[in-house]
Design a protein around this motif. Structure first.
Motif, mmCIF file in Angstrom:
data_model
loop_
_atom_site.group_PDB
_atom_site.id
_atom_site.type_symbol
_atom_site.label_atom_id
_atom_site.label_comp_id
_atom_site.label_asym_id
_atom_site.label_seq_id
_atom_site.Cartn_x
_atom_site.Cartn_y
_atom_site.Cartn_z
ATOM 1 N N GLN A 67 0.836 -1.378 -0.212
ATOM 2 C CA GLN A 67 -0.235 0.202 0.084
ATOM 3 C C GLN A 67 0.764 1.438 0.173
ATOM 4 N N MET A 94 -3.956 -5.318 -1.163
ATOM 5 C CA MET A 94 -4.241 -3.073 -0.738
ATOM 6 C C MET A 94 -4.889 -2.887 -0.382
ATOM 7 N N GLY A 95 -6.348 -3.168 0.062
ATOM 8 C CA GLY A 95 -7.129 -2.509 0.809
ATOM 9 C C GLY A 95 -8.382 -1.643 0.050
ATOM 10 N N LYS A 96 -8.023 -0.340 -0.281
ATOM 11 C CA LYS A 96 -8.168 0.785 -1.095
ATOM 12 C C LYS A 96 -7.342 0.914 -2.376
ATOM 13 N N TYR A 97 -6.255 0.166 -2.622
ATOM 14 C CA TYR A 97 -5.271 0.956 -3.511
ATOM 15 C C TYR A 97 -6.246 -0.686 -4.170
ATOM 16 N N ASP A 145 1.377 3.980 -2.875
ATOM 17 C CA ASP A 145 0.608 5.419 -2.607
ATOM 18 C C ASP A 145 1.772 6.575 -3.638
#
Length: 247
Positions: free
Chosen positions: A46, A132-135, A50
């Motif tokens: 992550q 990766m969560g929100k990514y 970013d």
């Protein structure tokens, strides 16, 4: 397909699965890629996503850089096993037609590398996105499905490149000593000196298919075609050596 061809393919399959170094390097394509994927994405995935200008598709296939080393090892060891303890003489006694023997071996090496390459490429992508969560991106992301398919093909081509060179040099050690340092070190030095010419190197051209928006004169599929040309040249030189040299 004739019965003799099927018999040769079957015998080559038995060789590959029974020689530990060969079977192990094939399995390592998947295991090494998956292990690096989990380690990298669980720790810095992550944070890297970013970064401004990050390519989410290319980053998703980061671990293929390690899988390709195992693919090269598979291609090299699959051929080099024939040059140990007179094994090639035995093989050619059983299959006197050298063209058939070579074609069957390379077909099987390429087919196995393609299957494991596709499984590896898609699995690495899907597993990596779990961290990766929100990514996280899916296969619907522009360029993602193409990269997953191309990644599997790329691994197969690198295995065939190594196999062809091993047929020429008759040594997995020589091929691994040549290809792996070149991919990991030398190509970057060449790239700094030669500029755009470096994109025509086999691994650099092939990895364009993994990028969402590759830059330069080559596109994703034309880059993969360049890698295929390198592999084809290696296979032809290996075929020439197999036909001309004594067993």
């Amino acid at each position: 397909m004739t019965v003799s061809t099927l018999a040769v393919l079957r015998s080559e399959w038995i060789k590959i699965r029974s020689v530990r170094s060969v079977a192990g390097s094939l399995i390592a394509v998947f295991l090494a890629t998956l292990a690096v994927t989990v380690l990298a994405f669980a720790t810095v995935g992550q944070a890297e996503a970013d970064n401004p200008g990050a390519d989410p598709v290319f980053g998703a296939f980061y671990a293929l850089n390690f899988g390709q080393i195992a693919a090269i090892s598979f291609g090299a060891t699959a051929l080099s096993s024939e040059y140990l303890n007179g094994a090639l003489r035995v093989s050619l006694a059983a299959v006197p037609r050298r063209d058939l023997f070579y074609a069957a071996k390379m077909t099987l090496v390429g087919a196995l590398a393609l299957v494991i390459g596709l499984v590896t490429s898609f699995t690495a992508f899907l597993v990596g996105q779990l961290f990766m969560g929100k990514y996280a991106i899916g296969l619907g992301e522009p360029g993602a499905l193409r990269a997953a398919l191309g990644g599997g093909i790329y691994l197969a081509l690198m295995a065939l490149l190594a196999a062809g060179l091993t047929a020429l040099l008759r040594s997995a050690v020589a091929v691994l000593s040549l290809l792996i340092p070149f991919i990991l070190i030398v190509s970057f030095v060449v790239g700094d000196i030669a500029g755009g010419v470096a994109q025509y190197l086999p691994h650099r051209a092939g990895q364009l298919v993994l990028q969402q928006n590759p830059e330069g004169s080559l596109g994703p599929w034309t880059g993969l075609a360049v890698t295929a040309a390198w592999a084809g040249a290696a296979l032809l030189t290996g075929w020439w050596a197999m036909r001309r040299r004594d067993a």
